[in-house]
Motif scaffolding. Structure first.
Motif, short mmCIF file in Angstrom:
data_model
loop_
_atom_site.label_atom_id
_atom_site.label_comp_id
_atom_site.label_asym_id
_atom_site.label_seq_id
_atom_site.Cartn_x
_atom_site.Cartn_y
_atom_site.Cartn_z
N ALA A 1 0.79 -1.05 0.02
CA ALA A 1 -0.17 -0.55 -0.12
C ALA A 1 0.54 0.93 0.33
CB ALA A 1 -0.98 -0.25 0.61
N TRP B 1 2.36 1.69 -3.05
CA TRP B 1 1.04 2.31 -4.21
C TRP B 1 1.23 3.74 -4.05
CZ3 TRP B 1 -3.18 4.59 -3.67
CH2 TRP B 1 -4.13 5.11 -4.96
N ASN B 2 1.48 4.00 -2.80
CA ASN B 2 0.82 5.33 -2.37
C ASN B 2 2.26 6.09 -3.00
OD1 ASN B 2 -1.85 6.91 -1.18
ND2 ASN B 2 -0.57 4.32 -0.32
N GLN C 1 2.42 7.20 -6.46
CA GLN C 1 0.83 7.75 -7.70
C GLN C 1 2.00 9.27 -7.33
OE1 GLN C 1 -1.30 6.78 -8.79
NE2 GLN C 1 -0.68 4.58 -8.16
N SER D 1 -6.34 4.60 1.42
CA SER D 1 -5.89 2.95 0.49
C SER D 1 -6.49 2.57 -0.78
CB SER D 1 -7.91 2.38 1.20
OG SER D 1 -8.21 1.71 0.53
N PRO D 2 -5.71 2.06 -0.95
CA PRO D 2 -5.66 1.57 -2.13
C PRO D 2 -7.10 1.13 -2.95
CG PRO D 2 -3.78 0.99 -1.94
CD PRO D 2 -4.29 1.46 -0.46
N THR D 3 -7.06 0.56 -2.30
CA THR D 3 -8.04 -0.57 -2.44
C THR D 3 -9.66 0.31 -3.24
OG1 THR D 3 -7.72 -1.90 -1.23
CG2 THR D 3 -9.99 -1.75 -1.99
N ASN E 1 -9.46 1.85 -5.94
CA ASN E 1 -9.44 0.94 -7.52
C ASN E 1 -10.88 0.85 -7.39
OD1 ASN E 1 -6.60 0.35 -7.90
ND2 ASN E 1 -5.70 -0.72 -6.98
#
Length: 535
Positions: free
Chosen positions: A136, A139-140, A143, A191-193, A196
Protein backbone atom coordinates in the motif's frame (compact mmCIF):
# COMPACT_ATOMS: atom_id res chain seq x y z
CA UNK A 1 4.35 19.90 -1.27
CA UNK A 2 4.29 24.20 1.87
CA UNK A 3 3.96 22.82 1.34
CA UNK A 4 4.31 22.80 1.04
CA UNK A 5 3.53 26.35 1.20
CA UNK A 6 2.78 27.45 3.99
CA UNK A 7 2.59 26.86 2.85
CA UNK A 8 2.22 27.54 2.50
CA UNK A 9 1.37 29.41 5.36
CA UNK A 10 1.26 26.88 3.03
CA UNK A 11 1.39 25.21 4.28
CA UNK A 12 1.43 26.78 5.21
CA UNK A 13 2.72 26.14 4.66
CA UNK A 14 7.60 21.57 4.44
CA UNK A 15 15.32 16.97 7.64
CA UNK A 16 17.81 19.67 7.74
CA UNK A 17 19.00 19.14 11.30
CA UNK A 18 20.02 15.64 10.28
CA UNK A 19 23.68 14.81 10.28
CA UNK A 20 24.10 12.68 7.21
CA UNK A 21 27.19 10.52 6.90
CA UNK A 22 28.47 7.81 4.67
CA UNK A 23 27.13 5.18 7.02
CA UNK A 24 23.52 4.21 7.49
CA UNK A 25 21.55 6.31 9.96
CA UNK A 26 18.39 5.10 11.68
CA UNK A 27 15.83 7.49 13.13
CA UNK A 28 13.69 5.65 15.65
CA UNK A 29 10.10 6.45 16.46
CA UNK A 30 9.92 9.07 19.20
CA UNK A 31 7.45 11.44 20.78
CA UNK A 32 8.39 15.12 20.73
CA UNK A 33 6.81 18.24 22.07
CA UNK A 34 6.61 21.31 19.87
CA UNK A 35 7.68 24.53 21.56
CA UNK A 36 5.25 27.40 21.15
CA UNK A 37 5.12 30.99 22.20
CA UNK A 38 2.02 31.30 24.36
CA UNK A 39 0.29 34.36 25.74
CA UNK A 40 -3.19 34.79 27.19
CA UNK A 41 -5.06 36.67 29.86
CA UNK A 42 -5.58 33.42 31.77
CA UNK A 43 -3.20 30.53 32.42
CA UNK A 44 -2.93 28.08 29.53
CA UNK A 45 -2.32 25.18 31.89
CA UNK A 46 -4.87 24.04 34.41
CA UNK A 47 -5.20 21.52 37.18
CA UNK A 48 -6.10 18.84 34.64
CA UNK A 49 -2.77 17.20 33.81
CA UNK A 50 -3.97 13.93 32.30
CA UNK A 51 -5.78 13.71 28.96
CA UNK A 52 -9.55 13.50 29.23
CA UNK A 53 -11.60 11.56 26.72
CA UNK A 54 -14.62 12.60 24.70
CA UNK A 55 -15.84 15.84 23.23
CA UNK A 56 -15.77 17.53 19.84
CA UNK A 57 -12.99 19.83 18.68
CA UNK A 58 -14.26 22.61 16.41
CA UNK A 59 -11.76 24.12 13.98
CA UNK A 60 -12.12 27.07 11.60
CA UNK A 61 -10.76 26.84 8.05
CA UNK A 62 -10.89 29.70 5.58
CA UNK A 63 -11.63 27.83 2.34
CA UNK A 64 -12.69 24.55 0.80
CA UNK A 65 -10.20 21.87 -0.17
CA UNK A 66 -9.09 21.29 -3.74
CA UNK A 67 -8.52 17.55 -3.30
CA UNK A 68 -7.51 14.92 -0.76
CA UNK A 69 -5.18 13.30 -3.31
CA UNK A 70 -1.69 14.31 -2.19
CA UNK A 71 -0.49 15.03 -5.72
CA UNK A 72 -3.38 17.45 -6.23
CA UNK A 73 -2.96 19.44 -3.00
CA UNK A 74 -1.67 22.99 -3.27
CA UNK A 75 -3.19 25.08 -0.49
CA UNK A 76 -2.92 25.20 3.32
CA UNK A 77 -6.59 24.28 3.44
CA UNK A 78 -5.84 20.98 1.68
CA UNK A 79 -3.17 20.23 4.27
CA UNK A 80 -5.19 21.30 7.32
CA UNK A 81 -8.33 19.44 6.42
CA UNK A 82 -6.62 16.16 5.60
CA UNK A 83 -4.86 16.01 8.97
CA UNK A 84 -7.43 14.10 11.04
CA UNK A 85 -7.68 11.27 8.50
CA UNK A 86 -4.37 11.04 6.64
CA UNK A 87 -0.92 10.33 8.08
CA UNK A 88 2.58 10.60 6.69
CA UNK A 89 5.46 8.14 7.01
CA UNK A 90 7.51 10.82 8.78
CA UNK A 91 6.68 14.22 10.19
CA UNK A 92 8.70 17.34 10.86
CA UNK A 93 9.90 18.30 14.32
CA UNK A 94 10.70 22.05 14.26
CA UNK A 95 12.59 21.88 17.55
CA UNK A 96 14.96 19.18 16.35
CA UNK A 97 14.84 20.65 12.83
CA UNK A 98 14.51 17.20 11.33
CA UNK A 99 12.06 14.56 10.19
CA UNK A 100 11.02 11.96 12.74
CA UNK A 101 9.19 8.65 12.09
CA UNK A 102 5.43 8.51 12.40
CA UNK A 103 3.43 6.04 10.32
CA UNK A 104 6.79 4.40 9.66
CA UNK A 105 8.34 2.97 12.82
CA UNK A 106 11.81 3.65 11.42
CA UNK A 107 13.24 5.72 8.58
CA UNK A 108 16.76 4.55 7.76
CA UNK A 109 18.95 6.75 5.58
CA UNK A 110 21.96 5.24 3.83
CA UNK A 111 23.66 7.88 1.64
CA UNK A 112 26.47 5.49 0.67
CA UNK A 113 24.00 2.84 -0.42
CA UNK A 114 21.67 5.43 -2.00
CA UNK A 115 18.63 4.15 -0.11
CA UNK A 116 15.98 5.20 2.38
CA UNK A 117 14.29 2.29 4.12
CA UNK A 118 10.90 2.59 5.78
CA UNK A 119 10.07 0.00 8.44
CA UNK A 120 6.32 0.11 9.04
CA UNK A 121 4.30 -0.38 12.19
CA UNK A 122 2.41 -3.67 12.18
CA UNK A 123 -1.37 -3.86 12.40
CA UNK A 124 -2.16 -0.51 10.79
CA UNK A 125 -5.41 -0.39 8.80
CA UNK A 126 -7.12 2.13 6.58
CA UNK A 127 -10.60 3.37 7.42
CA UNK A 128 -12.09 0.85 4.98
CA UNK A 129 -10.53 -2.00 6.98
CA UNK A 130 -7.81 -2.88 4.47
CA UNK A 131 -4.23 -3.30 5.67
CA UNK A 132 -1.67 -0.53 5.35
CA UNK A 133 1.33 -2.65 4.42
CA UNK A 134 4.40 -2.19 2.26
CA UNK A 135 2.45 -2.76 -0.95
CA UNK A 136 0.00 0.00 0.00
CA UNK A 137 2.86 2.38 0.78
CA UNK A 138 4.54 1.62 -2.55
CA UNK A 139 1.27 2.25 -4.39
CA UNK A 140 0.90 5.66 -2.73
CA UNK A 141 4.50 6.67 -3.42
CA UNK A 142 4.13 5.52 -7.02
CA UNK A 143 1.13 7.86 -7.43
CA UNK A 144 3.02 10.74 -5.91
CA UNK A 145 6.04 10.10 -8.12
CA UNK A 146 4.03 10.94 -11.25
CA UNK A 147 1.76 13.72 -9.92
CA UNK A 148 2.84 17.23 -11.04
CA UNK A 149 2.76 18.72 -7.53
CA UNK A 150 4.89 16.00 -5.95
CA UNK A 151 7.01 14.63 -8.81
CA UNK A 152 9.95 16.95 -7.94
CA UNK A 153 10.33 15.01 -4.66
CA UNK A 154 11.15 11.89 -6.66
CA UNK A 155 13.37 13.28 -9.41
CA UNK A 156 16.38 11.32 -8.13
CA UNK A 157 14.46 8.14 -7.27
CA UNK A 158 15.37 5.04 -9.28
CA UNK A 159 12.82 2.64 -7.83
CA UNK A 160 10.49 1.92 -4.91
CA UNK A 161 10.68 -1.70 -3.82
CA UNK A 162 8.70 -3.88 -1.42
CA UNK A 163 11.05 -6.07 0.61
CA UNK A 164 8.48 -7.68 2.88
CA UNK A 165 5.07 -6.87 4.33
CA UNK A 166 6.49 -4.13 6.57
CA UNK A 167 9.51 -2.87 4.62
CA UNK A 168 9.77 -0.48 1.68
CA UNK A 169 13.08 0.66 0.19
CA UNK A 170 13.40 3.80 -1.91
CA UNK A 171 16.47 3.54 -4.16
CA UNK A 172 18.09 6.64 -5.61
CA UNK A 173 20.04 7.35 -8.78
CA UNK A 174 21.92 9.93 -6.73
CA UNK A 175 21.57 10.89 -3.10
CA UNK A 176 18.75 13.25 -2.11
CA UNK A 177 19.45 14.83 1.27
CA UNK A 178 15.99 16.46 1.42
CA UNK A 179 13.86 13.43 0.65
CA UNK A 180 12.70 12.74 4.21
CA UNK A 181 11.82 16.39 4.73
CA UNK A 182 9.69 16.29 1.60
CA UNK A 183 8.01 13.13 2.83
CA UNK A 184 6.80 15.06 5.89
CA UNK A 185 4.25 16.57 3.50
CA UNK A 186 4.01 14.21 0.59
CA UNK A 187 3.85 10.70 2.04
CA UNK A 188 0.29 10.99 3.37
CA UNK A 189 -1.37 7.75 2.34
CA UNK A 190 -4.83 6.57 1.36
CA UNK A 191 -6.33 3.15 0.73
CA UNK A 192 -5.38 1.77 -2.70
CA UNK A 193 -8.49 -0.40 -2.53
CA UNK A 194 -10.73 2.65 -2.15
CA UNK A 195 -9.09 4.27 -5.15
CA UNK A 196 -9.25 1.16 -7.33
CA UNK A 197 -12.83 0.29 -6.45
CA UNK A 198 -14.41 3.76 -6.26
CA UNK A 199 -12.18 5.92 -8.43
CA UNK A 200 -10.34 9.22 -8.36
CA UNK A 201 -13.37 11.47 -7.91
CA UNK A 202 -14.35 9.52 -4.79
CA UNK A 203 -11.00 9.79 -3.03
CA UNK A 204 -10.73 13.47 -3.91
CA UNK A 205 -13.45 14.10 -1.34
CA UNK A 206 -13.10 10.99 0.85
CA UNK A 207 -9.72 10.70 2.61
CA UNK A 208 -9.66 6.97 3.37
CA UNK A 209 -6.46 7.11 5.38
CA UNK A 210 -4.96 5.59 8.52
CA UNK A 211 -5.54 8.59 10.79
CA UNK A 212 -7.30 8.71 14.17
CA UNK A 213 -10.48 10.14 12.63
CA UNK A 214 -12.52 9.15 9.60
CA UNK A 215 -14.58 11.54 7.52
CA UNK A 216 -18.33 10.99 7.85
CA UNK A 217 -19.72 14.30 6.54
CA UNK A 218 -18.54 16.52 3.67
CA UNK A 219 -20.74 19.58 3.11
CA UNK A 220 -18.91 21.60 0.47
CA UNK A 221 -18.11 25.15 1.60
CA UNK A 222 -19.86 24.46 4.92
CA UNK A 223 -18.16 21.85 7.09
CA UNK A 224 -16.54 18.46 7.48
CA UNK A 225 -17.20 16.08 10.34
CA UNK A 226 -14.60 13.53 11.40
CA UNK A 227 -15.49 10.71 13.78
CA UNK A 228 -13.11 8.76 16.02
CA UNK A 229 -11.72 5.71 14.21
CA UNK A 230 -12.02 2.77 16.59
CA UNK A 231 -9.42 0.75 14.67
CA UNK A 232 -6.68 3.34 15.06
CA UNK A 233 -3.21 1.84 15.40
CA UNK A 234 -2.09 3.94 18.39
CA UNK A 235 -3.89 2.17 21.20
CA UNK A 236 -5.88 4.37 23.56
CA UNK A 237 -6.01 7.23 21.06
CA UNK A 238 -7.49 9.49 19.94
CA UNK A 239 -8.98 11.07 23.04
CA UNK A 240 -11.62 13.11 21.20
CA UNK A 241 -14.89 11.70 19.91
CA UNK A 242 -14.96 13.89 16.83
CA UNK A 243 -13.57 16.89 14.97
CA UNK A 244 -15.62 19.42 13.04
CA UNK A 245 -13.93 21.69 10.51
CA UNK A 246 -16.13 24.70 9.77
CA UNK A 247 -15.52 26.62 6.54
CA UNK A 248 -15.69 30.37 7.21
CA UNK A 249 -14.20 32.58 4.52
CA UNK A 250 -14.63 35.99 6.13
CA UNK A 251 -11.86 36.72 8.70
CA UNK A 252 -14.19 39.00 10.66
CA UNK A 253 -16.76 36.22 10.99
CA UNK A 254 -13.98 33.75 11.86
CA UNK A 255 -12.85 35.87 14.79
CA UNK A 256 -16.39 36.53 15.97
CA UNK A 257 -17.13 32.81 15.92
CA UNK A 258 -14.08 32.08 18.06
CA UNK A 259 -14.81 34.88 20.52
CA UNK A 260 -18.42 33.67 20.92
CA UNK A 261 -17.21 30.17 21.73
CA UNK A 262 -18.74 28.61 18.61
CA UNK A 263 -15.32 27.24 17.62
CA UNK A 264 -12.21 26.18 19.53
CA UNK A 265 -9.27 26.79 17.17
CA UNK A 266 -8.50 29.45 14.59
CA UNK A 267 -5.23 28.95 12.74
CA UNK A 268 -3.62 31.52 10.48
CA UNK A 269 -4.89 34.26 12.77
CA UNK A 270 -4.66 37.77 11.39
CA UNK A 271 -1.79 39.62 13.05
CA UNK A 272 -4.08 42.57 13.68
CA UNK A 273 -6.26 40.33 15.83
CA UNK A 274 -3.46 39.08 18.09
CA UNK A 275 -4.06 41.83 20.64
CA UNK A 276 -7.75 40.92 20.86
CA UNK A 277 -6.92 37.28 21.58
CA UNK A 278 -4.32 38.17 24.20
CA UNK A 279 -6.87 40.27 26.06
CA UNK A 280 -9.71 37.75 25.86
CA UNK A 281 -10.19 35.53 28.89
CA UNK A 282 -10.37 31.85 28.03
CA UNK A 283 -8.27 32.08 24.88
CA UNK A 284 -4.58 31.48 24.24
CA UNK A 285 -2.35 32.87 21.48
CA UNK A 286 0.33 30.56 20.12
CA UNK A 287 3.08 30.92 17.55
CA UNK A 288 5.06 28.01 16.15
CA UNK A 289 8.83 27.75 16.00
CA UNK A 290 10.31 30.47 13.79
CA UNK A 291 12.59 27.94 12.11
CA UNK A 292 9.60 26.34 10.47
CA UNK A 293 7.28 29.15 9.47
CA UNK A 294 6.46 30.75 6.15
CA UNK A 295 9.00 32.50 3.95
CA UNK A 296 7.59 35.34 1.88
CA UNK A 297 9.37 36.58 -1.20
CA UNK A 298 8.48 38.39 -4.41
CA UNK A 299 9.65 37.48 -7.90
CA UNK A 300 9.23 38.96 -11.34
CA UNK A 301 8.89 36.99 -14.56
CA UNK A 302 12.62 37.08 -15.21
CA UNK A 303 12.46 34.04 -17.50
CA UNK A 304 10.44 36.14 -19.97
CA UNK A 305 12.98 37.93 -22.21
CA UNK A 306 10.44 40.65 -23.03
CA UNK A 307 9.84 41.49 -19.37
CA UNK A 308 11.66 44.36 -17.65
CA UNK A 309 12.32 41.90 -14.81
CA UNK A 310 14.62 39.93 -17.13
CA UNK A 311 17.09 42.76 -16.48
CA UNK A 312 19.25 42.17 -13.38
CA UNK A 313 19.41 45.87 -12.52
CA UNK A 314 15.61 46.11 -12.54
CA UNK A 315 15.35 43.13 -10.20
CA UNK A 316 17.93 44.69 -7.89
CA UNK A 317 16.08 48.01 -8.03
CA UNK A 318 12.87 46.29 -6.99
CA UNK A 319 14.65 44.75 -4.00
CA UNK A 320 16.16 48.07 -2.90
CA UNK A 321 12.75 49.76 -3.22
CA UNK A 322 10.98 47.60 -0.62
CA UNK A 323 10.77 48.82 2.98
CA UNK A 324 10.71 45.43 4.68
CA UNK A 325 11.09 46.78 8.20
CA UNK A 326 7.83 48.66 7.75
CA UNK A 327 6.17 45.50 6.45
CA UNK A 328 7.35 43.69 9.57
CA UNK A 329 6.03 46.41 11.86
CA UNK A 330 2.79 47.50 10.22
CA UNK A 331 1.66 44.36 8.39
CA UNK A 332 2.85 41.69 10.84
CA UNK A 333 2.87 43.77 14.04
CA UNK A 334 6.35 42.44 14.79
CA UNK A 335 5.22 38.79 14.64
CA UNK A 336 7.61 38.41 11.71
CA UNK A 337 11.24 39.14 11.00
CA UNK A 338 13.10 40.51 8.02
CA UNK A 339 15.24 38.02 6.14
CA UNK A 340 17.99 38.60 3.61
CA UNK A 341 18.07 35.00 2.47
CA UNK A 342 15.78 32.17 1.48
CA UNK A 343 14.58 30.99 4.88
CA UNK A 344 14.37 31.98 8.53
CA UNK A 345 17.50 33.37 10.26
CA UNK A 346 17.09 30.66 12.94
CA UNK A 347 17.89 27.95 10.40
CA UNK A 348 21.33 26.37 10.22
CA UNK A 349 21.21 26.74 6.43
CA UNK A 350 20.56 30.50 6.62
CA UNK A 351 23.57 32.40 5.28
CA UNK A 352 24.28 35.41 7.53
CA UNK A 353 26.82 36.69 4.99
CA UNK A 354 24.24 37.42 2.30
CA UNK A 355 24.21 41.21 1.98
CA UNK A 356 20.71 41.47 0.59
CA UNK A 357 19.09 44.80 -0.23
CA UNK A 358 18.62 47.40 2.47
CA UNK A 359 15.81 49.88 1.86
CA UNK A 360 17.34 52.49 -0.47
CA UNK A 361 14.93 54.20 -2.90
CA UNK A 362 17.67 56.43 -4.31
CA UNK A 363 19.76 53.43 -5.26
CA UNK A 364 16.69 51.78 -6.76
CA UNK A 365 16.08 54.81 -8.98
CA UNK A 366 19.73 54.90 -10.05
CA UNK A 367 19.66 51.22 -11.03
CA UNK A 368 16.48 51.72 -13.04
CA UNK A 369 18.11 54.63 -14.88
CA UNK A 370 21.17 52.48 -15.61
CA UNK A 371 18.83 49.83 -17.00
CA UNK A 372 17.25 52.41 -19.32
CA UNK A 373 13.97 52.87 -17.47
CA UNK A 374 12.46 56.06 -16.06
CA UNK A 375 8.90 55.97 -14.77
CA UNK A 376 7.86 53.67 -17.60
CA UNK A 377 7.61 50.21 -16.04
CA UNK A 378 4.06 48.97 -15.50
CA UNK A 379 3.23 45.54 -14.19
CA UNK A 380 0.73 43.47 -12.23
CA UNK A 381 1.40 42.27 -8.68
CA UNK A 382 -0.36 38.96 -7.95
CA UNK A 383 -1.29 38.15 -4.35
CA UNK A 384 -3.48 35.83 -2.26
CA UNK A 385 -6.73 37.09 -0.66
CA UNK A 386 -5.61 37.04 2.99
CA UNK A 387 -5.17 40.33 4.81
CA UNK A 388 -1.41 39.98 5.26
CA UNK A 389 -0.98 39.50 1.50
CA UNK A 390 -3.24 42.46 0.72
CA UNK A 391 -1.43 44.69 3.20
CA UNK A 392 1.98 43.59 1.92
CA UNK A 393 0.83 44.15 -1.62
CA UNK A 394 -0.42 47.64 -0.86
CA UNK A 395 2.84 48.57 0.89
CA UNK A 396 4.93 47.19 -1.97
CA UNK A 397 2.76 48.97 -4.53
CA UNK A 398 3.46 52.25 -2.74
CA UNK A 399 7.20 51.52 -2.42
CA UNK A 400 7.52 50.72 -6.11
CA UNK A 401 5.51 53.79 -7.15
CA UNK A 402 8.01 55.92 -5.23
CA UNK A 403 10.80 54.74 -7.54
CA UNK A 404 8.78 54.91 -10.75
CA UNK A 405 7.38 51.38 -11.09
CA UNK A 406 3.61 51.31 -11.40
CA UNK A 407 1.93 48.07 -10.37
CA UNK A 408 -1.71 47.08 -10.28
CA UNK A 409 -2.70 44.71 -7.49
CA UNK A 410 -4.57 41.61 -8.59
CA UNK A 411 -6.04 39.64 -5.70
CA UNK A 412 -6.43 35.98 -6.64
CA UNK A 413 -8.68 33.54 -4.86
CA UNK A 414 -7.04 30.50 -3.30
CA UNK A 415 -7.62 28.33 -6.36
CA UNK A 416 -6.34 30.91 -8.82
CA UNK A 417 -3.28 31.57 -6.69
CA UNK A 418 -2.45 27.89 -6.43
CA UNK A 419 -2.95 27.39 -10.17
CA UNK A 420 -0.55 30.25 -10.93
CA UNK A 421 1.99 29.19 -8.29
CA UNK A 422 2.06 25.55 -9.31
CA UNK A 423 0.73 25.63 -12.86
CA UNK A 424 0.66 28.50 -15.29
CA UNK A 425 3.16 30.93 -13.81
CA UNK A 426 2.83 34.62 -14.80
CA UNK A 427 4.04 37.16 -17.36
CA UNK A 428 4.77 40.89 -17.15
CA UNK A 429 4.30 40.92 -13.45
CA UNK A 430 5.42 40.26 -9.92
CA UNK A 431 4.20 37.46 -7.68
CA UNK A 432 4.35 37.24 -3.88
CA UNK A 433 5.05 33.66 -2.90
CA UNK A 434 4.56 32.11 0.48
CA UNK A 435 6.69 29.00 0.87
CA UNK A 436 8.23 26.84 3.53
CA UNK A 437 10.89 28.70 5.51
CA UNK A 438 12.41 25.87 7.51
CA UNK A 439 16.01 24.63 7.66
CA UNK A 440 15.77 22.27 4.68
CA UNK A 441 16.75 24.84 2.07
CA UNK A 442 17.01 22.05 -0.45
CA UNK A 443 13.22 21.87 -0.51
CA UNK A 444 12.93 25.56 -1.40
CA UNK A 445 15.77 25.27 -3.91
CA UNK A 446 14.48 22.21 -5.71
CA UNK A 447 10.77 22.84 -5.61
CA UNK A 448 10.65 26.59 -6.26
CA UNK A 449 13.96 27.73 -7.75
CA UNK A 450 15.22 24.77 -9.76
CA UNK A 451 14.50 24.55 -13.47
CA UNK A 452 13.68 20.86 -12.98
CA UNK A 453 10.78 21.71 -10.65
CA UNK A 454 8.51 22.52 -13.57
CA UNK A 455 5.91 24.43 -11.52
CA UNK A 456 4.59 27.91 -12.25
CA UNK A 457 6.91 29.75 -9.88
CA UNK A 458 10.09 28.09 -11.13
CA UNK A 459 9.02 28.35 -14.78
CA UNK A 460 8.63 32.11 -14.41
CA UNK A 461 12.13 32.89 -13.09
CA UNK A 462 15.66 32.60 -14.45
CA UNK A 463 17.91 29.60 -13.77
CA UNK A 464 21.60 30.54 -13.84
CA UNK A 465 23.90 27.56 -14.29
CA UNK A 466 25.90 28.12 -11.09
CA UNK A 467 22.73 28.48 -9.00
CA UNK A 468 21.36 25.27 -10.53
CA UNK A 469 24.64 23.51 -9.73
CA UNK A 470 24.52 24.71 -6.12
CA UNK A 471 20.99 23.28 -5.75
CA UNK A 472 22.14 19.93 -7.13
CA UNK A 473 25.16 19.85 -4.81
CA UNK A 474 23.02 20.80 -1.82
CA UNK A 475 20.52 18.07 -2.58
CA UNK A 476 23.20 15.40 -3.01
CA UNK A 477 25.26 16.34 0.05
CA UNK A 478 26.07 13.34 2.25
CA UNK A 479 27.25 15.36 5.24
CA UNK A 480 25.66 18.20 7.15
CA UNK A 481 28.71 20.45 6.72
CA UNK A 482 28.60 20.10 2.94
CA UNK A 483 24.86 20.65 2.88
CA UNK A 484 25.16 23.90 4.87
CA UNK A 485 28.05 25.14 2.72
CA UNK A 486 26.11 24.52 -0.49
CA UNK A 487 22.97 26.07 1.01
CA UNK A 488 24.95 29.19 1.84
CA UNK A 489 26.40 29.25 -1.67
CA UNK A 490 22.97 28.92 -3.25
CA UNK A 491 21.51 31.72 -1.12
CA UNK A 492 24.39 34.02 -2.04
CA UNK A 493 23.92 33.34 -5.74
CA UNK A 494 20.13 33.54 -5.70
CA UNK A 495 19.99 36.82 -3.78
CA UNK A 496 23.21 38.80 -4.07
CA UNK A 497 24.38 37.77 -7.54
CA UNK A 498 21.17 37.25 -9.49
CA UNK A 499 18.31 38.74 -7.43
CA UNK A 500 16.17 35.78 -8.48
CA UNK A 501 13.66 36.87 -5.84
CA UNK A 502 13.21 39.67 -3.34
CA UNK A 503 13.20 38.34 0.24
CA UNK A 504 10.50 39.96 2.35
CA UNK A 505 9.90 38.43 5.79
CA UNK A 506 9.52 35.11 7.53
CA UNK A 507 6.71 34.50 9.98
CA UNK A 508 5.46 31.53 11.91
CA UNK A 509 1.65 31.48 11.79
CA UNK A 510 -0.41 32.50 14.80
CA UNK A 511 -3.03 30.20 16.26
CA UNK A 512 -5.79 31.19 18.65
CA UNK A 513 -7.38 28.47 20.77
CA UNK A 514 -9.52 27.92 23.81
CA UNK A 515 -7.45 27.35 26.92
CA UNK A 516 -9.41 24.13 27.39
CA UNK A 517 -7.82 22.68 24.24
CA UNK A 518 -4.70 20.66 24.94
CA UNK A 519 -2.43 19.41 22.16
CA UNK A 520 1.38 19.50 22.08
CA UNK A 521 1.20 19.81 18.30
CA UNK A 522 -1.56 22.40 18.07
CA UNK A 523 0.47 24.88 16.03
CA UNK A 524 1.64 22.14 13.67
CA UNK A 525 -1.80 20.59 13.18
CA UNK A 526 -0.42 17.12 12.54
CA UNK A 527 -3.26 14.66 13.15
CA UNK A 528 -4.92 15.65 16.43
CA UNK A 529 -4.03 12.21 17.76
CA UNK A 530 -2.99 13.73 21.10
CA UNK A 531 -5.59 16.49 21.31
CA UNK A 532 -8.07 16.58 24.17
CA UNK A 533 -10.56 19.00 25.64
CA UNK A 534 -10.69 19.81 29.31
CA UNK A 535 -14.16 19.35 30.73
Amino acid sequence: MLKKILLLAFTLILVTGMLLSGCSKTTSSTTTTTKTTTTSSTPTTTTASEPQTGGTLRIISGAEVNSFMVGEMYSPEDMLQRMPAMETLVRYDPVKQQAVPFLAEQAIEDPAGLTVTFKLHSGVTFHDGTVCDASAIKWNLDQEMIAPNTAPDFVDVASIDVIDANTVIVRFKKWDSSFLREMCWDSAVISPTAFNEKGLDYVRVNPIGTGPFKLITFERDVKKVYQKYDGYWQKGKPYLDSIVINIIADPTVQLASLLKGDNDILGGLSYTDAKTIKEKAGLQLLQAEKAGGTYYCMAGDSANPDSPFANLKVRQAVSYAIDRESIKKYVYYDYAEVTNGLNSPQCATYNPNVKGYAFDPAKAKALLAEAGYKDDITATLYIRPEKNFKDMGTAIQSNLADVGIKVDLQVLNVGQYGAMFFGSGWTNGLFIGGMVGDPELGVVGRFFFSKAAGIGFSNSIIHPDDAEAAIVDMMSATSNDVKIAKAWEFASLAIDKYAMATPLVTSAPLTAASVKVHDPYITQGWTYTDAWIEK
